[in-house]
Every structure is written in C-alpha cells, then in structure tokens.
Design a protein around this motif. Structure first.
Motif, PDB file in Angstrom:
ATOM      1  N   GLN A  92       0.783  -0.970   0.139  1.00 54.01           N
ATOM      2  CA  GLN A  92      -0.049   0.208  -0.211  1.00 54.01           C
ATOM      3  C   GLN A  92       1.390   0.506  -0.222  1.00 54.01           C
ATOM      4  N   GLY A  93       1.035   1.970  -1.774  1.00 53.71           N
ATOM      5  CA  GLY A  93       1.802   3.169  -1.413  1.00 53.71           C
ATOM      6  C   GLY A  93       3.236   2.226  -1.094  1.00 53.71           C
ATOM      7  N   SER A  94       4.576   3.641  -1.076  1.00 51.75           N
ATOM      8  CA  SER A  94       5.603   3.525  -1.746  1.00 51.75           C
ATOM      9  C   SER A  94       6.431   3.056  -0.286  1.00 51.75           C
ATOM     10  N   ALA A  95       5.605   3.508   1.126  1.00 52.18           N
ATOM     11  CA  ALA A  95       6.528   3.206   2.425  1.00 52.18           C
ATOM     12  C   ALA A  95       6.872   2.542   3.023  1.00 52.18           C
ATOM     13  N   LEU A  96       6.124   0.853   1.976  1.00 50.38           N
ATOM     14  CA  LEU A  96       7.197  -0.142   2.614  1.00 50.38           C
ATOM     15  C   LEU A  96       8.462  -0.178   2.122  1.00 50.38           C
ATOM     16  N   LEU A  97       9.207   0.195   1.087  1.00 47.89           N
ATOM     17  CA  LEU A  97      10.526   0.433   0.345  1.00 47.89           C
ATOM     18  C   LEU A  97      10.716   1.335   0.487  1.00 47.89           C
ATOM     19  N   SER A  98      10.375   2.291   0.561  1.00 47.18           N
ATOM     20  CA  SER A  98      11.696   3.619   0.629  1.00 47.18           C
ATOM     21  C   SER A  98      10.357   4.112   1.920  1.00 47.18           C
ATOM     22  N   GLY A  99       9.783   3.909   3.450  1.00 46.81           N
ATOM     23  CA  GLY A  99      10.081   5.155   3.996  1.00 46.81           C
ATOM     24  C   GLY A  99       8.775   5.839   4.226  1.00 46.81           C
ATOM     25  N   SER A 100       7.954   5.822   4.802  1.00 43.66           N
ATOM     26  CA  SER A 100       6.962   6.780   5.516  1.00 43.66           C
ATOM     27  C   SER A 100       7.441   8.008   6.090  1.00 43.66           C
ATOM     28  N   ALA A 101       6.162   9.315   5.057  1.00 41.52           N
ATOM     29  CA  ALA A 101       6.919  10.697   5.948  1.00 41.52           C
ATOM     30  C   ALA A 101       6.611  10.918   7.057  1.00 41.52           C
ATOM     31  N   THR A 102       7.768  11.228   7.802  1.00 36.11           N
ATOM     32  CA  THR A 102       7.963  11.711   9.009  1.00 36.11           C
ATOM     33  C   THR A 102       6.223  12.582  10.282  1.00 36.11           C
ATOM     34  N   PHE A 103       5.358  12.909   9.281  1.00 39.68           N
ATOM     35  CA  PHE A 103       4.544  13.517   9.899  1.00 39.68           C
ATOM     36  C   PHE A 103       3.591  12.828  10.248  1.00 39.68           C
ATOM     37  N   TRP A 104       3.358  11.423  10.086  1.00 37.60           N
ATOM     38  CA  TRP A 104       3.366  10.425  10.639  1.00 37.60           C
ATOM     39  C   TRP A 104       3.579   9.972  11.871  1.00 37.60           C
ATOM     40  N   SER A 105       2.711   9.429  12.793  1.00 42.56           N
ATOM     41  CA  SER A 105       2.761   9.155  14.245  1.00 42.56           C
ATOM     42  C   SER A 105       4.136   8.679  14.319  1.00 42.56           C
ATOM     43  N   ASN A 106       3.921   7.283  13.006  1.00 40.78           N
ATOM     44  CA  ASN A 106       3.875   5.728  12.945  1.00 40.78           C
ATOM     45  C   ASN A 106       4.981   5.506  12.411  1.00 40.78           C
ATOM     46  N   SER A 107       6.062   6.793  11.439  1.00 41.73           N
ATOM     47  CA  SER A 107       6.092   6.864  10.726  1.00 41.73           C
ATOM     48  C   SER A 107       7.599   5.396  10.873  1.00 41.73           C
ATOM     49  N   GLN A 108       7.896   5.240   9.385  1.00 42.54           N
ATOM     50  CA  GLN A 108       9.154   3.789  10.115  1.00 42.54           C
ATOM     51  C   GLN A 108      10.261   3.711   8.211  1.00 42.54           C
ATOM     52  N   THR A 109      11.103   3.309   8.660  1.00 41.00           N
ATOM     53  CA  THR A 109      12.230   2.942   7.162  1.00 41.00           C
ATOM     54  C   THR A 109      11.968   2.178   6.623  1.00 41.00           C
ATOM     55  N   GLY A 110      12.097   2.334   5.403  1.00 38.61           N
ATOM     56  CA  GLY A 110      11.058   1.156   4.361  1.00 38.61           C
ATOM     57  C   GLY A 110      12.662   0.120   4.042  1.00 38.61           C
ATOM     58  N   LEU A 111      12.542  -0.769   3.842  1.00 32.76           N
ATOM     59  CA  LEU A 111      13.085  -1.398   3.449  1.00 32.76           C
ATOM     60  C   LEU A 111      14.730  -2.092   2.793  1.00 32.76           C
ATOM     61  N   VAL A 112      15.160  -0.535   1.878  1.00 32.57           N
ATOM     62  CA  VAL A 112      15.707  -0.453   1.305  1.00 32.57           C
ATOM     63  C   VAL A 112      17.474   0.046   2.022  1.00 32.57           C
ATOM     64  N   PHE A 113      16.736   1.386   3.971  1.00 36.58           N
ATOM     65  CA  PHE A 113      16.651   1.174   4.228  1.00 36.58           C
ATOM     66  C   PHE A 113      17.870   0.161   5.408  1.00 36.58           C
ATOM     67  N   LYS A 114      16.713  -0.732   5.866  1.00 33.87           N
ATOM     68  CA  LYS A 114      16.787  -1.682   6.714  1.00 33.87           C
ATOM     69  C   LYS A 114      18.177  -2.566   5.789  1.00 33.87           C
ATOM     70  N   ALA A 115      17.813  -2.451   4.119  1.00 38.83           N
ATOM     71  CA  ALA A 115      18.819  -3.603   3.879  1.00 38.83           C
ATOM     72  C   ALA A 115      20.232  -2.761   4.090  1.00 38.83           C
ATOM     73  N   LEU A 116      20.519  -1.441   3.782  1.00 37.35           N
ATOM     74  CA  LEU A 116      21.813  -1.549   3.936  1.00 37.35           C
ATOM     75  C   LEU A 116      22.242  -0.823   5.170  1.00 37.35           C
ATOM     76  N   ALA A 117      21.312   0.500   5.290  1.00 34.08           N
ATOM     77  CA  ALA A 117      21.835   1.103   6.718  1.00 34.08           C
ATOM     78  C   ALA A 117      21.808  -0.103   7.894  1.00 34.08           C
ATOM     79  N   GLN A 118      20.830  -0.622   8.020  1.00 42.51           N
ATOM     80  CA  GLN A 118      20.941  -1.820   8.388  1.00 42.51           C
ATOM     81  C   GLN A 118      21.050  -3.248   8.475  1.00 42.51           C
ATOM     82  N   GLY A 119      21.995  -3.395   7.709  1.00 40.87           N
ATOM     83  CA  GLY A 119      22.170  -4.601   6.941  1.00 40.87           C
ATOM     84  C   GLY A 119      23.989  -4.581   6.771  1.00 40.87           C
ATOM     85  N   THR A 120      24.204  -6.147   6.194  1.00 40.82           N
ATOM     86  CA  THR A 120      25.198  -6.671   6.277  1.00 40.82           C
ATOM     87  C   THR A 120      26.576  -6.153   5.126  1.00 40.82           C
TER      88      THR A 120
END
Length: 352
Positions: free
Chosen positions: A158-186
C-alpha cells in the motif's frame, strides 16, 4: 609505413590515463576488496542536531538509529562468495530454464571480480506464469552469490512506504526495506526481491512503484534518502530481482530499467532436476543421514519447488516417525497431484 604522430600521441595519452587509473585503483585496493561506505558519517552526526520539528517519539527513534549506525559504521561488505561463479554453474545445471538469467549475472560477477569492484547488475524482471519456480530461483541465486535476501510481496503493498519509508508527519513513521537492507544490513549488494510486481495496487496518490524509478537508476540511487530518516544512502549496488506474470500495468519508463527474461516452464527432466536440488536442501537442513527412495523424485516432479519442499519436509518427518533412514513414496502427502493428472495437460509446474 609511417605512423601518424597524432595517433601515437592519442595512444600514449590513453596508456598514461589507464596507468594512472590502475595506480589509483591499486592504491585503495584494500578498500575495494572488503567493504564500501554506504553513508556519510558526518551527515549522520548532523542528523542528531536538526530534529526540532519532529515529535518526541521520532526523536527517540532517531537517536536509537543514530547510535546503532555509529556503532556499526558506514562500511558494508562487498565481496561475493569466493566460489560464486562455480556455484552459478551448479545452479544453471539444476535450473536450466533460468540459464539466460544466470549467464547474464555470471558475466557481471566475473567483471566485478576482475575489476575488484562491487557487483553492479541491471535490475532483473523474471516474467512467467505461476509455478515456474521464480521465487525459488531467487533464494537459490542469493545463496550462490553469498548475498543476504530481502523480500517484499508487492501484491499487498500500500504505497511506497514499505520500500522507501513513510513520511515523518505520521506518528508511526517507519523506515523502509532499502534502509533496513543497506543501513542496518551487512552487505552493499543485498538481493531485494519484489515478488509479483504486476499485482501491485496502483493509485495515483499512493503508488508502491513510484520510488522504483529513482532506485533503479544508478545516478539517483547513489543518493537515496528514506522518507522516514534523512540519511543519504548509496543504493547503486543493490541487486534488484522482480517477478511478474505479465508486463501489463507496468509503464514503459519502469520497464525500460529492467533486463526482462521470459522464464519458460521446465521440461519433465528439468523439473526432476529441480526436485533433486530441493531434496538435497531438505535433507541437509534436517541434519539427518536420510536417503531419498526410488520413485520419490518422479512423484515430486509435477509440483512447484515450494510444494516439493513442503511435501518432502512432511515425508521426512513421517519417515523419522517410522524409524526409517529413507524417504519413500508412501511418506509423501496423499493430497499431492498425481503424475497421471499432470500428464494429461501441457507439462509445467502447477500454480500455487
């Protein structure tokens, strides 16, 4: 024959340029050989000082992320499995109907190894009907290359948030899959599988494929920024693999970014070879000295790789329960399709 001095000068200049490039390349060979920075530590440090506009919850979340990334550092592994080329050859023997895809990637693996740089492959789109083994192939490919795998089912996106994160104006804003795979990955080249790309719900306001246009272009992917966390990431070397049953619904600019491969249904012999590989995996993961009895592979051949695995796992458990050291046809679930049923229609894996 007298040579043109201008041509000689061009050749000499080219050699000088090549020599200089090789010298620079050798000078930082240690950097190329083991890891690549995927973000700038200075930008990460600056993020913690510019958060007055976000909520306290996001400030706390961002502090945790900043602390985590500081501890991990910016560098991510870039080496592939040392036997990646040999393992790709083995994979080609097991899944020959994916031969063109494997050959294309094998060329890029050889180039990356010779040039001592990260793997850079064109995004792949595997096109074919359900049941030809596309998802199974992606898992086997990642294992052959020694890459971590991240999967996103696009039919529920539902939208691009799962891939590239959700906007910070949402109270439950979360990072997306690319961030998790690269920044938090190995690894700087994680394999990201976007399954069933053609089934992604398209909405003008919340298009789940919108962020792909930039992510699949190296020039823009180098400066990718997650919508929930303003740190630029170098996503040029992500290995993108997508699956689809049809190209309908995918606009021309997006299609043009992919190397499209039509995957045919495997022949009977190819399907049996796939069953051999699946059986080897299931037995190896069990840690038991278990054999596969006569007729089991033929009984499994009409099934998809996923169904083969599920049937074998149940059969192995049943064989263990009856204290046998081999899996027999009678151990397979009775509800599996019968060979005779599949022989009466064009051969291929049955849809999941």
């Amino acid at each position: 024959m007298q040579r043109d001095p201008f041509q000689l000068k061009l050749k000499f200049d080219s050699l000088e340029t090549l020599s200089a490039l090789m010298t620079r390349h050798q000078g930082d060979a240690s950097d190329i050989a083991d890891a690549l920075a995927v973000f700038d530590p200075a930008q990460l440090a600056a993020l913690g000082q510019s958060e007055a506009s976000v909520s306290k919850e996001l400030q706390a979340r961002n502090k945790r992320l900043i602390d985590e990334l500081r501890q991990r550092g910016p560098r991510r592994a870039l080496a592939l499995h040392p036997d990646a080329l040999a393992r790709l050859d083995e994979l080609r023997a097991r899944l020959p109907h994916f031969g063109e895809v494997i050959d294309e990637l094998g060329d890029q693996v050889a180039l990356a190894r010779e040039a001592r740089r990260p793997l850079r492959a064109q995004p792949l789109l595997l096109l074919g009907p359900p049941g030809v083994g596309k998802s199974y192939f992606c898992n086997q490919l990642a294992d052959a290359l020694g890459l971590p795998t991240h999967r996103l089912a696009m039919d529920n996106a539902q939208g691009s948030a799962l891939l590239s994160g959700s906007a910070t104006f949402w109270s439950n804003s979360q990072t997306g899959l690319v961030f998790k795979a690269l920044a938090q990955g190995t690894h700087c080249s994680p394999l990201i599988l976007l399954d069933e790309l053609d089934k992604a719900p398209r909405d003008a306001q919340y298009d789940p494929l919108a962020s792909l246009h930039g992510l699949l272009e190296p020039s823009t992917a180098q400066h990718f920024e997650d919508s929930s966390f303003g740190l630029q990431l170098d996503a040029r070397f992500v290995l993108w693999v997508t699956t689809a049953n049809t190209l309908e619904g995918l606009d021309a600019p997006l299609r043009s970014r992919f190397s499209v491969h039509a995957i045919p249904a495997p022949t009977r012999e190819q399907a049996r070879r796939i069953a051999v590989g699946v059986a080897q995996d299931v037995v190896a993961q069990s840690g038991l000295a278990m054999e596969v009895g006569p007729g089991v592979l033929d009984a499994l051949a009409p099934l998809t790789p996923r169904q083969q695995r599920q049937s074998l796992e149940r059969a192995l458990a049943r064989a263990v329960r009856h204290q046998r050291l081999s899996i027999q046809v009678e151990d397979l679930p009775a509800s599996r399709p019968r060979l005779g049923e599949n022989l009466r229609r064009p051969f291929g894996f049955v849809p999941v």
